[in-house]
Design an enzyme around this catalytic site. Structure first.
Site, PDB file in Angstrom:
ATOM      1  N   ARG A   1       8.530  -8.622   7.808  1.00  0.00           N
ATOM      2  CA  ARG A   1       8.589  -9.740   6.866  1.00  0.00           C
ATOM      3  C   ARG A   1       9.760 -10.611   7.303  1.00  0.00           C
ATOM      4  O   ARG A   1      10.900 -10.148   7.327  1.00  0.00           O
ATOM      5  CB  ARG A   1       8.795  -9.244   5.435  1.00  0.00           C
ATOM      6  CG  ARG A   1       9.212 -10.353   4.488  1.00  0.00           C
ATOM      7  CD  ARG A   1       9.163  -9.962   3.044  1.00  0.00           C
ATOM      8  NE  ARG A   1       7.786  -9.861   2.580  1.00  0.00           N
ATOM      9  CZ  ARG A   1       7.427  -9.883   1.290  1.00  0.00           C
ATOM     10  NH1 ARG A   1       8.344  -9.995   0.357  1.00  0.00           N
ATOM     11  NH2 ARG A   1       6.161  -9.772   0.936  1.00  0.00           N
TER      12      ARG A   1
ATOM     13  N   HIS B   1       0.571 -14.878   4.577  1.00  0.00           N
ATOM     14  CA  HIS B   1       0.771 -13.592   3.891  1.00  0.00           C
ATOM     15  C   HIS B   1      -0.582 -12.870   3.881  1.00  0.00           C
ATOM     16  O   HIS B   1      -1.206 -12.698   2.832  1.00  0.00           O
ATOM     17  CB  HIS B   1       1.292 -13.830   2.475  1.00  0.00           C
ATOM     18  CG  HIS B   1       1.879 -12.606   1.828  1.00  0.00           C
ATOM     19  ND1 HIS B   1       1.967 -11.383   2.470  1.00  0.00           N
ATOM     20  CD2 HIS B   1       2.411 -12.426   0.588  1.00  0.00           C
ATOM     21  CE1 HIS B   1       2.525 -10.506   1.654  1.00  0.00           C
ATOM     22  NE2 HIS B   1       2.805 -11.107   0.506  1.00  0.00           N
TER      23      HIS B   1
ATOM     24  N   GLN C   1      -1.523  -9.828   1.462  1.00  0.00           N
ATOM     25  CA  GLN C   1      -1.761 -10.159   0.055  1.00  0.00           C
ATOM     26  C   GLN C   1      -3.207 -10.597  -0.158  1.00  0.00           C
ATOM     27  O   GLN C   1      -3.835 -10.242  -1.160  1.00  0.00           O
ATOM     28  CB  GLN C   1      -0.801 -11.281  -0.375  1.00  0.00           C
ATOM     29  CG  GLN C   1      -0.920 -11.650  -1.842  1.00  0.00           C
ATOM     30  CD  GLN C   1      -0.410 -10.556  -2.766  1.00  0.00           C
ATOM     31  OE1 GLN C   1       0.687 -10.053  -2.588  1.00  0.00           O
ATOM     32  NE2 GLN C   1      -1.208 -10.186  -3.762  1.00  0.00           N
TER      33      GLN C   1
ATOM     34  N   ASP D   1       1.491 -19.596  -7.567  1.00  0.00           N
ATOM     35  CA  ASP D   1       2.636 -18.928  -6.941  1.00  0.00           C
ATOM     36  C   ASP D   1       3.892 -19.691  -7.359  1.00  0.00           C
ATOM     37  O   ASP D   1       3.799 -20.810  -7.893  1.00  0.00           O
ATOM     38  CB  ASP D   1       2.451 -18.926  -5.406  1.00  0.00           C
ATOM     39  CG  ASP D   1       3.465 -18.045  -4.679  1.00  0.00           C
ATOM     40  OD1 ASP D   1       4.157 -17.241  -5.341  1.00  0.00           O
ATOM     41  OD2 ASP D   1       3.571 -18.167  -3.437  1.00  0.00           O
TER      42      ASP D   1
ATOM     43  N   CYS E   1       0.417 -13.395  -6.720  1.00  0.00           N
ATOM     44  CA  CYS E   1       0.910 -12.374  -5.781  1.00  0.00           C
ATOM     45  C   CYS E   1       2.140 -11.654  -6.320  1.00  0.00           C
ATOM     46  O   CYS E   1       2.416 -10.526  -5.920  1.00  0.00           O
ATOM     47  CB  CYS E   1       1.213 -13.013  -4.427  1.00  0.00           C
ATOM     48  SG  CYS E   1       2.464 -14.314  -4.502  1.00  0.00           S
TER      49      CYS E   1
ATOM     50  N   ARG F   1      -2.646  -3.871  -3.169  1.00  0.00           N
ATOM     51  CA  ARG F   1      -1.870  -4.044  -1.932  1.00  0.00           C
ATOM     52  C   ARG F   1      -1.863  -2.728  -1.160  1.00  0.00           C
ATOM     53  O   ARG F   1      -2.060  -2.694   0.046  1.00  0.00           O
ATOM     54  CB  ARG F   1      -0.416  -4.457  -2.250  1.00  0.00           C
ATOM     55  CG  ARG F   1      -0.227  -5.882  -2.702  1.00  0.00           C
ATOM     56  CD  ARG F   1      -0.541  -6.880  -1.591  1.00  0.00           C
ATOM     57  NE  ARG F   1       0.269  -6.684  -0.404  1.00  0.00           N
ATOM     58  CZ  ARG F   1       1.507  -7.154  -0.222  1.00  0.00           C
ATOM     59  NH1 ARG F   1       2.062  -7.911  -1.148  1.00  0.00           N
ATOM     60  NH2 ARG F   1       2.173  -6.920   0.912  1.00  0.00           N
TER      61      ARG F   1
END
Ligand code: CP
Ligand code: NVA
Length: 315
Positions: free
Chosen positions: A108, A135, A138, A230, A271, A299
């Protein structure tokens, strides 16, 4: 740096490495694993996943670590601040050295190019656990959740209201690949990157997906099966929080007025982490249409399927 080895069975850097069939097969495996966790408890016995975090995480770290343990493997977490990466060690050396110790690397970080460089030099699979641009993990979890709720991905309308960020990019690419109708509403100046939109439109031609990019949340949410949002300021954008608040507030919020435009049985997804009262109101995120905890749990299941596909030859 030459061309990156972009075969599915080496890395997951962004969703365009996967075909629609590969996504569906991975999600099918995720749903199967979720139903019978003990049946897969030795599939990755002896395998080690190293994880590098240059940004914060709760879900990604825990879901990968728990997932590896449940599959019989192990995970090692590196806080990049305390590694030589933070002191400028070249990626080529990190990649080659790590490839000698572990079976896969999850990273990440900020720069998508850095992840591509790591994957290029590493002989083991590299998984993108979030960059400024993508991402993918996700999206696998989110699409698993949609499959669980709707039983299909094709012709499902997903609306995303908010920053044209890594999440927006990943919904665009993922939705375009599997044949969804993706509608995005972001303020001027915060729209998804043109290069990603063009790639999504190209993929949509093959899958029958539709891609709509605009500024009006009500138009985006119209008849949506799922509404996503988000945070207004992602990790790395915190210093822009005030100007972003001005661009997003009052308009780019999922609230009881906006959801009236969606289908009556719409699902709300995020998310996480979320900022209640900013991009979403409490009554929506904590209300009966919210799928956020199922989504977060997935996830782990989706990433277990990914790890199995990348590391266990028989899958
Ligand atoms: N959604 C997500 O990636 O969460 P974390 O930042 O907690 O890993
Ligand atoms: N867009 C958010 C997602 C966090 C999981 C960020 O990059 O901070």
């Amino acid at each position: 740096m030459g061309e990156v080895n972009e075969t599915y069975h080496k890395d997951l850097l962004d969703l365009t490495e996967l075909s629609k069939e590969e996504i569906l097969s991975l999600l099918e495996l995720a749903i199967t694993i979720k139903k019978d966790i003990p049946a897969y408890s030795e599939v990755l016995k002896g395998k080690i996943l190293a994880m590098i975090f240059e940004k914060s995480s709760t879900r990604t770290r825990l879901s990968f670590e728990a997932g590896m343990l449940q599959l019989g493997g192990q995970a090692i977490v590196l806080d990049s601040k305390n590694t030589q990466i933070a002191r400028g060690e070249p990626v080529i050396d990190t990649a080659n050295v790590m490839s000698g110790y572990v079976d896969a690397i999850m990273i990440r970080t900020f720069s998508d190019d850095m992840v591509k460089e790591l994957a290029y030099y590493a002989s083991v699979p590299v998984i993108n656990g979030l960059t400024d641009k993508h991402h993918p993990c996700q999206i696998l979890a989110d699409f698993q959740t949609i499959l669980e709720v709707k039983g299909k991905l094709e012709d499902v309308k997903i609306a995303y209201v908010g920053d044209g960020n890594n999440m927006a990019h990943s919904y665009l690419l993922g939705g375009a690949l599997v044949g969804m109708n993706v509608s995005i509403a972001s303020p001027e100046g915060y729209q998804p990157e043109q290069e990603i939109v063009e790639k999504a439109r190209e993929l949509a031609k093959a899958s029958g997906a539709t891609i709509e990019i605009g500024t009006n949340p009500e138009a985006a949410v119209l008849n949506a099966d799922f509404i996503f949002t988000d945070v207004w300021a992602s990790m790395g954008n915190e210093n822009e929080a005030q100007e972003r608040e001005q661009a997003f507030e009052n308009i780019y919020q999922v609230n009881s007025e906006l959801v009236k435009f969606a289908k009556p049985d719409y699902g709300f997804m995020h998310c996480l982490p979320a900022h209640r009262g900013e991009e979403v109101t409490e009554d929506i995120i904590d209300g009966p249409h919210s799928l956020i905890y199922q989504e977060a749990e997935n996830r782990m299941h989706a990433q277990k399927a990914l790890l199995v596909k990348l590391l266990a030859k028989e899958y």
